[in-house]
Design an enzyme around this catalytic site. Structure first.
Site, PDB file in Angstrom:
ATOM      1  N   CYS A 379       0.835  -1.208   0.000  1.00 46.52           N
ATOM      2  CA  CYS A 379       0.000   0.000   0.000  1.00 46.52           C
ATOM      3  C   CYS A 379       0.871   1.261   0.000  1.00 46.52           C
ATOM      4  CB  CYS A 379      -1.010  -0.035   1.137  1.00 46.52           C
ATOM      5  SG  CYS A 379      -2.470   0.935   0.710  1.00 46.52           S
ATOM      6  N   HIS A 506      -3.708  -5.002   0.472  1.00 47.00           N
ATOM      7  CA  HIS A 506      -3.171  -5.535   1.732  1.00 47.00           C
ATOM      8  C   HIS A 506      -3.288  -7.058   1.738  1.00 47.00           C
ATOM      9  CE1 HIS A 506      -2.720  -1.717   3.935  1.00 47.00           C
ATOM     10  NE2 HIS A 506      -3.736  -1.311   3.197  1.00 47.00           N
ATOM     11  N   GLU A 508      -1.906  -9.106   3.588  1.00 45.36           N
ATOM     12  CA  GLU A 508      -1.837  -9.664   4.949  1.00 45.36           C
ATOM     13  C   GLU A 508      -3.219 -10.005   5.514  1.00 45.36           C
ATOM     14  OE1 GLU A 508      -1.162  -6.542   4.077  1.00 45.36           O
ATOM     15  OE2 GLU A 508      -1.697  -5.073   5.614  1.00 45.36           O
TER      16      GLU A 508
HETATM   17  N1  GLN Z   1      -1.906   6.869   2.398  1.00 41.04           N
HETATM   18  C1  GLN Z   1      -2.001   6.047   1.242  1.00 41.04           C
HETATM   19  C2  GLN Z   1      -3.336   6.198   0.535  1.00 41.04           C
HETATM   20  O1  GLN Z   1      -4.284   6.648   1.092  1.00 41.04           O
HETATM   21  C3  GLN Z   1      -1.733   4.614   1.573  1.00 41.04           C
HETATM   22  C4  GLN Z   1      -2.777   3.987   2.424  1.00 41.04           C
HETATM   23  C5  GLN Z   1      -2.331   2.718   3.072  1.00 41.04           C
HETATM   24  O2  GLN Z   1      -1.162   2.420   3.117  1.00 41.04           O
HETATM   25  N2  GLN Z   1      -3.273   1.954   3.616  1.00 41.04           N
HETATM   26  O3  GLN Z   1      -3.452   5.824  -0.611  1.00 41.04           O
END
Ligand code: GLN
Length: 531
Positions: A379, A506, A508
């Site tokens: 992410c 994600h 995970e």
């Molecule tokens: N801040 C980034 C976004 O909003 C990544 C978000 C995250 O890592 N969950 O896209």
């Protein structure tokens, strides 16, 4: 349908979520279908807007619901795929009650905690598990908290409505060991149970968290003072090796037998072999590796919970123990990469928000790329790889994400179109499961998944800017996966590197000890190969 309620006494952080998940695992091991649910007494609608410092990680469900990390335990310990129905906060209840009041649904009545709030709570329990043999509901917080009272009152009413043979109350409590006196103490537990009984709830089973074994005298004392039969005093010792020991440990205490007998649940013999197998592999791994996780909530054990668990799962698959070192991105900014990263055999940058620590993360990504250390970006971690690559390989020294510098001249990461007109912060990101197509059969990503279409969970507002793609690919950073509907880059993979994969989702959140996520398994395999 049978209902099991799990409350907590004496202190918070007793591992009620793990006990709940483990009970789910045990009932499934007896061939039963379970549904797990968590109620949180705080007033936030969900934990999505809370800092990880307050609440640990935000766990995202398939349907995009942002929840408490305990739901992560439930999904890791059981085969349940949870949804919005499996999580409830006081905030949601009051929101629903007040909406009904405004609509005039209460027909002129005075709206009160009892019965309106309690009815709303009961409705959520009744609607939880259509296909389950048992619904297991964990109540967050500790008995005696003012916020928790409406929940406990609702449970009391529910037991009355359903009849006691259909409802079971489990109280998880702490039996502290006083070192100076050399004794375990049962008084706090007695008082916590007294509080429950004041509300009209008599627990059926007391699960006693303890540092040292509870002897027979102690068990008898708890049984007598808390008014539960002796076999229903269940010991839950601190675990020596892993949280995945808990189902077997509770099974040895006859926990599942007592629960099924009390509720007259017809079930098969408990087959605990899968859990024992996991523990056996965790206890005697052939390999060892050390992974650095570079984030900003490094003091807080729970902030990257699912990532830590997924690394452990990948370790199980590769017969390796995994030492996880949390590294503070800001410390990298002060001390540089060499000192902090040199002993790491793999590096992972997890998700995150905001600009703090960004330069440390970029430096670590550069270090992994140049020194060919296996690297996994998740992410925000993926967005960092794009910034690093643009700056240091493409020579765009001012490349950035518009999250960090809104007017940057090289926005390699920018806000998704659908997000631009949203002003509310809660529940408005791109959330939940979306499809992704893997584009290159020869990629490591494809090899890991061994399939073309995957579905993964998301929680983000920003995305990689497609305008830079051609440049990226020309220089060896390929798009390994894409969401076709939105033309959104989901996975970047660097060629000519032992293992360098970054994903917008994600992974995970879909990893389990008995079913490790393919990317985590593949990452650890590369780490071990690279040693
Ligand atoms: N801040 C980034 C976004 O909003 C990544 C978000 C995250 O890592 N969950 O896209």
């Amino acid at each position: 349908m049978k209902y099991i309620f799990i409350t907590g006494g004496v202190v918070s952080s007793l591992g009620k979520g793990l006990t709940t998940g483990s009970l789910g695992a045990l009932l499934e091991s007896r061939g039963l279908r379970v549904c797990l649910q968590k109620f949180d007494p705080y007033l936030n609608i969900d934990p999505g807007t809370m800092s990880p410092f307050q609440h640990g990680e935000v766990y995202v469900l398939k349907d995009g619901t942002e929840t408490d990390l305990d739901l992560g335990h439930y999904e890791r310990f059981t085969s349940c795929v949870l949804s919005k129905k499996n999580t409830l906060t006081s905030g949601q209840i009051y929101e629903a009650v007040l909406q009904k009041e405004r609509r005039g649904d209460y027909l002129g009545k005075t709206v009160q905690v009892i019965p309106h709030v309690t009815n709303e709570i009961k409705e959520r329990i009744y609607n939880a598990g259509e296909d389950a043999d048992a619904v297991i509901t964990e109540i967050g917080g500790t008995t005696g908290d003012i916020e928790g009272l409406p929940f406990l009152e609702a449970l009391r009413q529910l037991a009355l409505e359903l009849g006691h043979e259909n409802v079971l109350f489990i109280h998880v409590t702490l039996i502290p060991y006083l070192r100076a006196a050399g004794e375990l103490k049962t008084k706090p537990t007695q008082q916590s149970v007294a509080k429950l009984r004041e509300i009209g709830i008599q627990p059926d089973i007391i699960v006693c968290r303890s540092e040292i074994p509870i002897n027979d005298d102690m068990r008898q004392k708890i049984s007598l003072f808390c008014n539960v039969p002796l076999p229903c005093v269940v010991e839950e010792l601190d675990l020596t090796c892993s949280i995945y020991e808990l189902p077997s440990a509770l099974h040895r205490e006859n926990f599942d037998e007592i629960v099924t007998q009390k509720l007259k649940l017809n079930s098969s013999e408990c087959d605990i072999s899968a859990w024992e197998n996991i523990v056996r592999r965790l206890k005697s791994p052939k390999n060892f590796c050390k992974i650095g996780v570079i984030g900003k909530y490094t003091d807080l054990q729970d902030a990257y919970k699912s990532i830590h668990e997924a690394l452990v799962h990948g370790g199980i698959e590769n017969d390796s123990s995994v030492e996880i070192i949390n590294i503070d991105a800001e410390e990298i900014e002060e001390k540089g990469c060499a000192e902090l990263l040199k002993s790491m055999e793999g590096l992972l940058i997890p998700g995150g928000f905001g600009a703090r620590g960004i330069n440390g993360k970029i430096a670590a990504t550069c270090y992994a790329r140049e020194n060919k250390v296996p690297f996994f970006g998740i992410c925000l971690g993926m967005q960092i790889t794009a910034i690093e690559f643009a700056r240091n390989v493409l020579g765009l020294s001012d490349a950035n994400s518009t999250e960090m510098v809104p007017k940057t001249s090289n926005p390699v990461v920018h806000m998704m179109k659908a997000q631009k007109n949203i002003s509310d912060k809660g529940g408005t990101m791109r959330l939940g499961a979306f499809n992704c197509k893997l584009l290159h059969e020869g990629s490591r990503t494809f090899q890991a998944y061994n399939t073309q279409y995957i579905s993964e969970r998301h929680r983000h507002r920003y995305e990689i800017n497609n305008d830079y793609l051609t440049l990226f690919e020309e220089h060896g950073m390929i798009v390994a996966g894409k969401n076709i509907e939105l033309d959104l880059i989901e996975i970047l993979e660097l060629r000519d590197h032992p293992w360098y994969i970054a994903c917008q989702f994600h992974p995970e959140f879909q990893s389990k000890p008995n079913k490790p996520h393919p990317l985590f398994s593949s990452f650890l395999k590369a780490v071990l190969r690279n040693k």
